[in-house]
Scaffold this motif. Structure first.
Motif, mmCIF file in Angstrom:
data_model
loop_
_atom_site.group_PDB
_atom_site.id
_atom_site.type_symbol
_atom_site.label_atom_id
_atom_site.label_comp_id
_atom_site.label_asym_id
_atom_site.label_seq_id
_atom_site.Cartn_x
_atom_site.Cartn_y
_atom_site.Cartn_z
ATOM 1 N N THR A 204 14.679 8.681 -11.997
ATOM 2 C CA THR A 204 15.341 7.828 -12.991
ATOM 3 C C THR A 204 16.173 6.746 -12.322
ATOM 4 O O THR A 204 16.128 5.573 -12.711
ATOM 5 C CB THR A 204 16.230 8.681 -13.911
ATOM 6 N N ASP A 205 16.940 7.118 -11.299
ATOM 7 C CA ASP A 205 17.762 6.136 -10.585
ATOM 8 C C ASP A 205 16.913 5.068 -9.907
ATOM 9 O O ASP A 205 17.252 3.884 -9.927
ATOM 10 C CB ASP A 205 18.656 6.833 -9.548
ATOM 11 N N ALA A 206 15.812 5.503 -9.318
ATOM 12 C CA ALA A 206 14.929 4.544 -8.637
ATOM 13 C C ALA A 206 14.331 3.563 -9.642
ATOM 14 O O ALA A 206 14.296 2.350 -9.395
ATOM 15 C CB ALA A 206 13.825 5.283 -7.889
ATOM 16 N N THR B 127 0.836 -1.204 0.000
ATOM 17 C CA THR B 127 0.000 0.000 0.000
ATOM 18 C C THR B 127 0.870 1.253 0.000
ATOM 19 O O THR B 127 0.608 2.201 -0.747
ATOM 20 C CB THR B 127 -0.948 0.000 1.218
ATOM 21 N N GLN B 128 1.918 1.246 0.824
ATOM 22 C CA GLN B 128 2.825 2.390 0.864
ATOM 23 C C GLN B 128 3.538 2.580 -0.469
ATOM 24 O O GLN B 128 3.683 3.709 -0.952
ATOM 25 C CB GLN B 128 3.854 2.211 1.984
ATOM 26 N N LEU B 129 3.972 1.481 -1.074
ATOM 27 C CA LEU B 129 4.631 1.565 -2.377
ATOM 28 C C LEU B 129 3.675 2.138 -3.414
ATOM 29 O O LEU B 129 4.059 3.005 -4.217
ATOM 30 C CB LEU B 129 5.129 0.183 -2.808
ATOM 31 N N HIS B 130 2.438 1.697 -3.400
ATOM 32 C CA HIS B 130 1.432 2.199 -4.346
ATOM 33 C C HIS B 130 1.221 3.698 -4.157
ATOM 34 O O HIS B 130 1.133 4.455 -5.140
ATOM 35 C CB HIS B 130 0.118 1.436 -4.155
ATOM 36 N N GLU B 131 1.154 4.149 -2.911
ATOM 37 C CA GLU B 131 0.971 5.581 -2.633
ATOM 38 C C GLU B 131 2.179 6.388 -3.120
ATOM 39 O O GLU B 131 2.010 7.473 -3.689
ATOM 40 C CB GLU B 131 0.752 5.800 -1.144
ATOM 41 N N LEU B 132 3.388 5.865 -2.916
ATOM 42 C CA LEU B 132 4.586 6.559 -3.396
ATOM 43 C C LEU B 132 4.600 6.654 -4.922
ATOM 44 O O LEU B 132 4.927 7.710 -5.488
ATOM 45 C CB LEU B 132 5.846 5.844 -2.908
ATOM 46 N N LEU B 133 4.237 5.559 -5.579
ATOM 47 C CA LEU B 133 4.190 5.581 -7.041
ATOM 48 C C LEU B 133 3.133 6.560 -7.542
ATOM 49 O O LEU B 133 3.353 7.254 -8.541
ATOM 50 C CB LEU B 133 3.924 4.174 -7.580
ATOM 51 N N ASP B 134 2.010 6.645 -6.859
ATOM 52 C CA ASP B 134 0.972 7.622 -7.230
ATOM 53 C C ASP B 134 1.486 9.048 -7.108
ATOM 54 O O ASP B 134 1.220 9.886 -7.974
ATOM 55 C CB ASP B 134 -0.278 7.451 -6.356
ATOM 56 N N SER B 135 2.236 9.327 -6.033
ATOM 57 C CA SER B 135 2.751 10.698 -5.860
ATOM 58 C C SER B 135 3.809 11.031 -6.921
ATOM 59 O O SER B 135 3.852 12.150 -7.425
ATOM 60 C CB SER B 135 3.292 10.905 -4.448
ATOM 61 N N VAL B 136 4.631 10.045 -7.286
ATOM 62 C CA VAL B 136 5.619 10.274 -8.346
ATOM 63 C C VAL B 136 4.909 10.499 -9.673
ATOM 64 O O VAL B 136 5.269 11.405 -10.436
ATOM 65 C CB VAL B 136 6.618 9.089 -8.443
ATOM 66 N N LEU B 137 3.894 9.700 -9.955
ATOM 67 C CA LEU B 137 3.138 9.858 -11.191
ATOM 68 C C LEU B 137 2.482 11.232 -11.254
ATOM 69 O O LEU B 137 2.510 11.899 -12.295
ATOM 70 C CB LEU B 137 2.076 8.760 -11.305
#
Length: 96
Positions: free
Chosen positions: A43-45, A11-21
């Motif tokens: 890019t590095d991540a 869930t935390q990973l999904h939230e982080l990806l949403d904020s990056v998107l």
């Protein structure tokens, strides 16, 4: 329990990806000025994620998940067996 920890982590990973998107879309749409440092970090991540075909990932994920569920199940059975043994010992008055 490890399964709930996995769920929280995903869930935390999904939230982080949403904020990056959201950030990337805002930069592309011109709503936010581009930040070269942030772009390099993103890019590095993304470059650190191994490239794997979706079907291979799904198989690996499900295999590991099944292993985790089996360990959890066996752990619960062991705890139950110990509780039953303790109650029987107490009921029968058996002393060590």
């Amino acid at each position: 329990d490890k399964a709930s920890l996995l769920q929280v982590s995903m869930t935390q990973l999904h939230e982080l990806l949403d904020s990056v998107l959201t950030y990337v879309n805002d930069v592309v749409d011109g709503k936010v000025p581009p930040d070269p440092v942030m772009g390099r970090k993103i890019t590095d991540a993304l470059a650190s994620v191994p490239r794997i075909r979706p079907e291979v990932f799904e198989t690996l994920f499900h295999d590991k998940l099944q292993d985790l569920l089996m360990v959890t199940y066996l752990s619960n059975i062991t705890k139950t067996q110990l509780m039953v043994a303790e109650k029987l010992t107490a009921t029968l008055g058996i002393k060590d």
